[in-house]
Scaffold this active site. Structure first.
Site, short mmCIF file in Angstrom:
data_model
loop_
_atom_site.label_atom_id
_atom_site.label_comp_id
_atom_site.label_asym_id
_atom_site.label_seq_id
_atom_site.Cartn_x
_atom_site.Cartn_y
_atom_site.Cartn_z
CG ASP A 76 16.83 99.63 2.53
OD1 ASP A 76 17.62 99.10 2.22
OD2 ASP A 76 16.01 98.74 2.49
CB SER A 192 2.33 100.24 1.36
OG SER A 192 2.80 100.88 -0.21
#
Length: 288
Positions: A76, A192
């Protein structure tokens, strides 16, 4: 987000209908990534005979000229760097996954030939994903595909950050920082920190405080037309990061302005897996 073995896209469920056979495609990766570079160079060298378009190998962060599409080879992180260049060149991007997590790089190795043959046949549509524009007081700018973060520099000390939305004061956070994410980036740092998962094609921004010393700890999902102003209020500077890269520091009294960019990033669509299935696969909900 998760991938399927046939290279079907799992986090994109709406396309703009544009399909075009490319003549020239750039295969992009980090030059020091041995396996990724070898694959990228091989695919570029053999592209004309195998897939019907000219291929060239381009190191990540290089300028893209006279190409019709970009294939990122790696993880990514590679996609984020390559997508920035693809956006500037106004061409779509597709990621081949050689990393552990492939939300952006979603084509698995066993699907590479199938997907690239479809690309060569003009069988892949594109989808636009919103990006965010970051503007500093001196007029300098940056663009985030995933997110921008204003955060503390000294790990033991929090920062005071005043937030205004559309010219109106929201609050002053005492926190480790603030994340402004795109829908595509909502499953990264923002998640997160307690932020929501946003369908990638939704036009919005997500603002999430990081460990705030406040009862106001939830995220804000804001319309794409919103203007977010974040002002550093502490004696200590704050650091601005764009897609994980340090951009500059904000001194006390300085403001950074965040809006939805007028230029999205375009991804090539390899399939039509519904968004709920993509989330289920990515987070292992079938095994929860």
């Amino acid at each position: 987000m998760s991938r399927t073995s046939n290279g079907a896209s799992d986090h994109q469920d709406r396309d703009d209908g544009s399909r075009r056979r490319p003549d020239r495609v750039a295969f992009v990766t980090y030059p020091d990534e041995g396996a990724a570079r070898t694959l990228a160079e091989t695919l570029a060298r053999e592209a004309l005979g195998r897939f019907g378009f000219e291929g060239l190998y381009v190191p990540v962060q290089s300028r893209l000229d006279n190409v019709d599409a970009v294939i990122s080879v790696g993880g990514d992180g590679t996609v984020l760097h390559a997508a920035a260049a693809a956006r500037e060149a106004d061409v779509p991007i597709l990621g081949i996954n050689l990393g552990r997590v492939g939300y952006l790089a979603e084509v698995e190795m066993d699907a590479v030939d199938h997907v690239l043959m479809r690309l060569g046949a003009g069988d892949l549509a594109t989808v636009d994903h919103p990006t965010v524009a970051v503007e500093f007081e001196d007029g300098s700018t940056a663009t985030a595909i995933n997110d921008m973060v204003v955060e503390k520099v000294v790990s033991q000390r929090i920062v005071d950050l005043e937030v205004m939305i559309d010219g109106e004061l929201l609050t002053t956070y005492r926190a480790d920082g603030i994340i402004v994410a795109t829908p595509l980036g909502s499953t990264a740092y923002s998640l997160s920190a307690g932020g929501p998962i946003i369908q990638p094609t939704v036009g919005c921004m997500v603002m999430t405080p990081i460990a705030p010393h406040s009862l106001l700890s939830r995220s804000f999902v804001l319309r794409s037309e919103s203007v977010i102003s974040i002002r550093a209020m502490s004696e200590r500077p704050a650091q601005v990061n764009v897609d994980g890269r340090g951009t500059r520091q904000l001194q006390r009294g300085e403001t950074v302005r965040v809006t939805t960019s007028d230029r999205p990033v375009r991804f090539l669509l390899t399939g039509a897996t519904p968004f709920p299935r993509a989330v289920r696969d990515q987070f292992g909900l079938d095994h929860a």
